[in-house]
Design a protein around this motif. Structure first.
Motif, mmCIF file in Angstrom:
data_model
loop_
_atom_site.group_PDB
_atom_site.id
_atom_site.type_symbol
_atom_site.label_atom_id
_atom_site.label_comp_id
_atom_site.label_asym_id
_atom_site.label_seq_id
_atom_site.Cartn_x
_atom_site.Cartn_y
_atom_site.Cartn_z
ATOM 1 N N VAL A 97 -16.582 18.823 -71.037
ATOM 2 C CA VAL A 97 -15.346 18.191 -70.564
ATOM 3 C C VAL A 97 -14.438 19.169 -69.817
ATOM 4 O O VAL A 97 -13.485 18.739 -69.165
ATOM 5 C CB VAL A 97 -14.575 17.504 -71.711
ATOM 6 C CG1 VAL A 97 -15.395 16.359 -72.292
ATOM 7 C CG2 VAL A 97 -14.186 18.503 -72.800
ATOM 8 N N ALA A 98 -14.715 20.461 -69.899
ATOM 9 C CA ALA A 98 -13.952 21.467 -69.152
ATOM 10 C C ALA A 98 -14.816 22.707 -68.993
ATOM 11 O O ALA A 98 -15.555 23.080 -69.900
ATOM 12 C CB ALA A 98 -12.646 21.821 -69.854
ATOM 13 N N VAL A 99 -14.760 23.339 -67.820
ATOM 14 C CA VAL A 99 -15.543 24.544 -67.548
ATOM 15 C C VAL A 99 -14.634 25.653 -67.032
ATOM 16 O O VAL A 99 -13.504 25.399 -66.621
ATOM 17 C CB VAL A 99 -16.668 24.279 -66.510
ATOM 18 C CG1 VAL A 99 -17.705 23.328 -67.066
ATOM 19 C CG2 VAL A 99 -16.101 23.735 -65.222
ATOM 20 N N SER A 100 -15.164 26.871 -67.050
ATOM 21 C CA SER A 100 -14.469 28.036 -66.481
ATOM 22 C C SER A 100 -13.035 28.166 -66.974
ATOM 23 O O SER A 100 -12.111 28.359 -66.197
ATOM 24 C CB SER A 100 -14.498 27.975 -64.951
ATOM 25 O OG SER A 100 -15.827 27.941 -64.500
ATOM 26 N N THR A 101 -12.876 28.062 -68.275
ATOM 27 C CA THR A 101 -11.564 28.201 -68.889
ATOM 28 C C THR A 101 -11.475 29.574 -69.533
ATOM 29 O O THR A 101 -12.454 30.092 -70.052
ATOM 30 C CB THR A 101 -11.373 27.091 -69.948
ATOM 31 O OG1 THR A 101 -11.530 25.827 -69.317
ATOM 32 C CG2 THR A 101 -10.018 27.170 -70.611
ATOM 33 N N PHE A 102 -10.291 30.170 -69.499
ATOM 34 C CA PHE A 102 -10.092 31.468 -70.148
ATOM 35 C C PHE A 102 -9.002 31.321 -71.197
ATOM 36 O O PHE A 102 -7.897 30.876 -70.895
ATOM 37 C CB PHE A 102 -9.699 32.541 -69.129
ATOM 38 C CG PHE A 102 -9.555 33.903 -69.749
ATOM 39 C CD1 PHE A 102 -10.665 34.694 -69.990
ATOM 40 C CD2 PHE A 102 -8.311 34.391 -70.129
ATOM 41 C CE1 PHE A 102 -10.548 35.940 -70.580
ATOM 42 C CE2 PHE A 102 -8.178 35.637 -70.724
ATOM 43 C CZ PHE A 102 -9.302 36.410 -70.949
ATOM 44 N N LEU A 103 -9.322 31.651 -72.449
ATOM 45 C CA LEU A 103 -8.333 31.682 -73.522
ATOM 46 C C LEU A 103 -8.036 33.134 -73.837
ATOM 47 O O LEU A 103 -8.961 33.914 -74.105
ATOM 48 C CB LEU A 103 -8.866 30.997 -74.781
ATOM 49 C CG LEU A 103 -9.057 29.495 -74.753
ATOM 50 C CD1 LEU A 103 -9.564 29.008 -76.108
ATOM 51 C CD2 LEU A 103 -7.772 28.779 -74.397
ATOM 52 N N GLN A 104 -6.785 33.499 -73.850
ATOM 53 C CA GLN A 104 -6.387 34.884 -74.106
ATOM 54 C C GLN A 104 -6.969 35.405 -75.423
ATOM 55 O O GLN A 104 -7.352 36.548 -75.518
ATOM 56 C CB GLN A 104 -4.854 34.989 -74.122
ATOM 57 C CG GLN A 104 -4.344 36.414 -74.157
ATOM 58 C CD GLN A 104 -4.665 37.185 -72.886
ATOM 59 O OE1 GLN A 104 -4.673 36.632 -71.805
ATOM 60 N NE2 GLN A 104 -4.931 38.462 -73.027
#
Length: 170
Positions: A97-104
């Protein structure tokens, strides 16, 4: 002494306890990935193929997750922290449902969901497979209630260069 336990599925297989040869290679402080070097090579466990990542996951792709977490919940879908471990490996197909996400606090991730499906305690570290290749590693999920939030998968493709450099794989 640090140990890794391998080859736990199916449940009839004997668990191998392997000594970790040196401190884990960790990618940064907050990224949810580490590499282990074992004292003795394991030859009778089939290795999952890492994706070349030439074809990246996109929203709508379906990945398969597997784990040994519980399959029941309490009242109002509350997660049980002490539920029985199922006798068989549990598998679920989930839609990206979501790609290329960055979580700190976790690093590079993608998110998956499926109606009335979720992962559970003990599933973290399992592979997210697509077309027979590993694209991710199960990272975490909503803490208190099942099926309320997306499953967070560490995106192997974002770390592939580091993995190859540290392991010498091509």
């Amino acid at each position: 002494m640090n140990c890794a336990i391998l080859k736990v599925h199916p449940r009839t297989i004997i668990r191998y306890r392997q000594v970790v040869r040196q401190a884990p290679e960790i990618y940064g402080k907050w990224h949810d990935i580490a590499l282990l070097k074992l004292e003795t090579p394991i030859r009778d466990v089939p290795l999952g193929q890492l994706s070349s990542c030439s074809r990246r996951l996109k929203v709508g792709d379906v990945v398969q997750l597997a784990g040994e977490g519980g399959t029941t919940t309490g009242p109002n879908n509350k997660r049980l922290t002490a539920s029985a471990i199922p006798s068989h490996l549990q598998c679920v197909n989930m839609k990206v449902v979501a790609v290329s996400t960055f979580l700190q606090t976790r690093g590079h991730i993608f998110l998956t969901e499926a109606p009335n499906k979720d992962i559970c305690y003990a599933d973290a570290g399992g592979a997210a497979m697509y077309n027979g290749m590993i694209y991710g590693v199960i990272s975490f999920f909503g803490a208190d209630y099942a099926c309320q939030q997306s499953t967070v998968i560490m995106d192997v493709c974002e770390y592939l260069g580091w993995i190859k450099q540290k392991t010498g794989l091509e």
